[in-house]
Design an enzyme around this catalytic site. Sequence first.
Site, PDB file in Angstrom:
ATOM      1  N   SER A  52      49.048 -17.521  27.816  1.00  7.87           N
ATOM      2  CA  SER A  52      48.034 -18.299  27.833  1.00  7.87           C
ATOM      3  C   SER A  52      46.813 -17.502  28.447  1.00  7.87           C
ATOM      4  O   SER A  52      46.466 -17.845  29.335  1.00  7.87           O
ATOM      5  CB  SER A  52      48.198 -19.483  28.133  1.00  7.87           C
ATOM      6  OG  SER A  52      48.677 -19.428  29.617  1.00  7.87           O
TER       7      SER A  52
ATOM      8  N   ASP B  62       0.803  -1.418   0.035  1.00  6.02           N
ATOM      9  CA  ASP B  62       0.083   0.045   0.077  1.00  6.02           C
ATOM     10  C   ASP B  62       0.932   1.255  -0.103  1.00  6.02           C
ATOM     11  O   ASP B  62       0.315   2.458  -0.593  1.00  6.02           O
ATOM     12  CB  ASP B  62      -0.766  -0.059   1.212  1.00  6.02           C
ATOM     13  CG  ASP B  62      -0.142  -0.168   2.671  1.00  6.02           C
ATOM     14  OD1 ASP B  62      -0.087   0.753   3.335  1.00  6.02           O
ATOM     15  OD2 ASP B  62       0.484  -1.164   2.665  1.00  6.02           O
TER      16      ASP B  62
END
Length: 640
Positions: A541, A168
């Site tokens: 680490s 629309d």
Amino acid sequence: MNINPDIKAEDFAEYISSQEDKGLLRFLTCGSVDDGKSTLIGRLLFDTKLIFEDQLSALERDSKRHGTVGEEMDLALLVDGLEAEREQGITIDVAYRFFATDKRKFIVADTPGHEQYTRNMATGASTADLAVLLVDARKGILTQTKRHAFIASLLGVRHVVLALNKIDLVDYSQERFEEVRAEFDQFAESFDFDSAVAIPLSARFGDNVTQRSDKLSWFNGPTLLEHLETVEAEKEEEGGPFRLPVQWVNRPNLNFRGFSGTVTGGPMRVGDEIVVANSGKTTVVDKLVTMDGELSEAPSGQAVTVTLKDEIDISRGDVLAPANNRPDVSDQFASHVIWMSEQPMYPGRPYLLKIAGRTVSAQVTEIKHKIDVNTFKHLAGKQLELNEIAFCNVALSHPVAFDPYEANKETGSFILIDRMSNETVAAGMVWFGLRRATNVHRQALDINKAERASLKNQRPALLWFTGLSGSGKSTIANALELKLSERAKHTYVLDGDNIRHGLNKDLGFTEADRVENIRRVAETAKLFVDAGLITLVSFISPFRSERQLARSLVEAGEFYEIHVDTPLEDCAKRDPKGLYAKAKAGEIQNFTGIDSPYEAPENPEIRVSTVGRTPEDIADEIIDRLEENGVLERALEWHI
């Protein structure tokens, strides 16, 4: 309720019976954010008169407070149930709704359009037969539209509807509809959909949703509801051999031992010869027991408890299958992975993998390629970010039973879980098992770890030093090795800098390379421990998950995490290699503690402070702690 208000009480049983005989279609609505998915479902519920009167009253009230369509009722609020969704005007969670017409029953999933919640869309698609892909007629095909279409195809959705919504707002333009449909057909032709139908509609005003619209007289196709009612999307109940992933070993008393789960694939029958996929043990189905009594045949989708003719070892996570049509059993497979976490995925990082009721440790060993959702081209990559899709190789700690996803969704799909947070970080679809998994076998050796340690008269151990750069890890590890050598212990130090000159010389310092750096070192350290050595590993680490990986590779009691807890300020003051100065000047990227995170251990076996202390004093403290835990016992005492 607004459905059949005049129905009589005596007709209710007949009405319920008629509902049970109808076929069921599961579908989802998907697409980019604010394309009208929730409004469309609200329209379907409203037009099929499946809304209670109190819901209508609440909808009118909420529309005034949260609505986005002026004085009209905002049908999207029927589905957007979360307060956060109503306030933001977007769908966050997956909302499921049921409705029915005279021809069919439906379960619809309203899935999020926002890119952040793509994981929820994948959840809705995993059980759907059809996808309604909404597109705003003004915006056309967007990246998220393509991503959702690709995920739907990947997850085995066989039918798709391109719903060009808000027609629309472009004056019901046929030209705009044909333009978007052509673009969709072009990128969707590479997908393996059984059907793809384009329908122009307006969910807000109801055009072409359940009723034809005069404003769309140029469109000769079905309304959305007509298509949903007639599409042939029922799943084949006997599309393959049966599988029964065991969810529970049912042992209520000494006289009954059954195995409970839900049948997938084809039917399971009394008298069938079956195999336990992992062990290869065969037997025969004795009984199929349910809450409503025994069955001679359990169809796909039936929850059932199976009793067997023979007493064989079966536990949760085992898969029962026909003896003449077994699933693959392997510890490696290739798969598509949809990454769902804001934390990136790096190959080598450990996760938990859950498939068919079984949970094992796993890691992505290689990203073969990532998939560009705009062009669907294959791209190289070393990591996966949120919502990215990739084809990957996955390795598991133990073999599992599986089927290709296209053959059986239940035994061909898996999730990855973060070991630290327990967050589900990925969904995966198995494509095929890797031949290397069946061609490569472990060689049995006559000398084992215990005998190697006995020759050295010591217990093997892995002493993992972690801490910031400059914290003193290597210096302390060196001092500790000297003291262990004085005690006639056999040791070896794996130092971060030394390893990068050889084994890991090809790796840089990105997070992906750091993950791979620790994975290689952890596997190397495992071999040193297997040789009977006390192995000292000195690496920053920085990530807990990689340290957990190293811990998982050795036996319980062999891993000792030693946190060299030196404050960042002191490390920067020492700066023995001048790295902090370079990092602060921007000359070094991804430097831990400056522009890359360090995840300090939460519960290390040993934590030492270095400020104001000598490496020798700290080494003595570590030896005392190791003696307390029996690490320095002789091998003979270890065997006892």
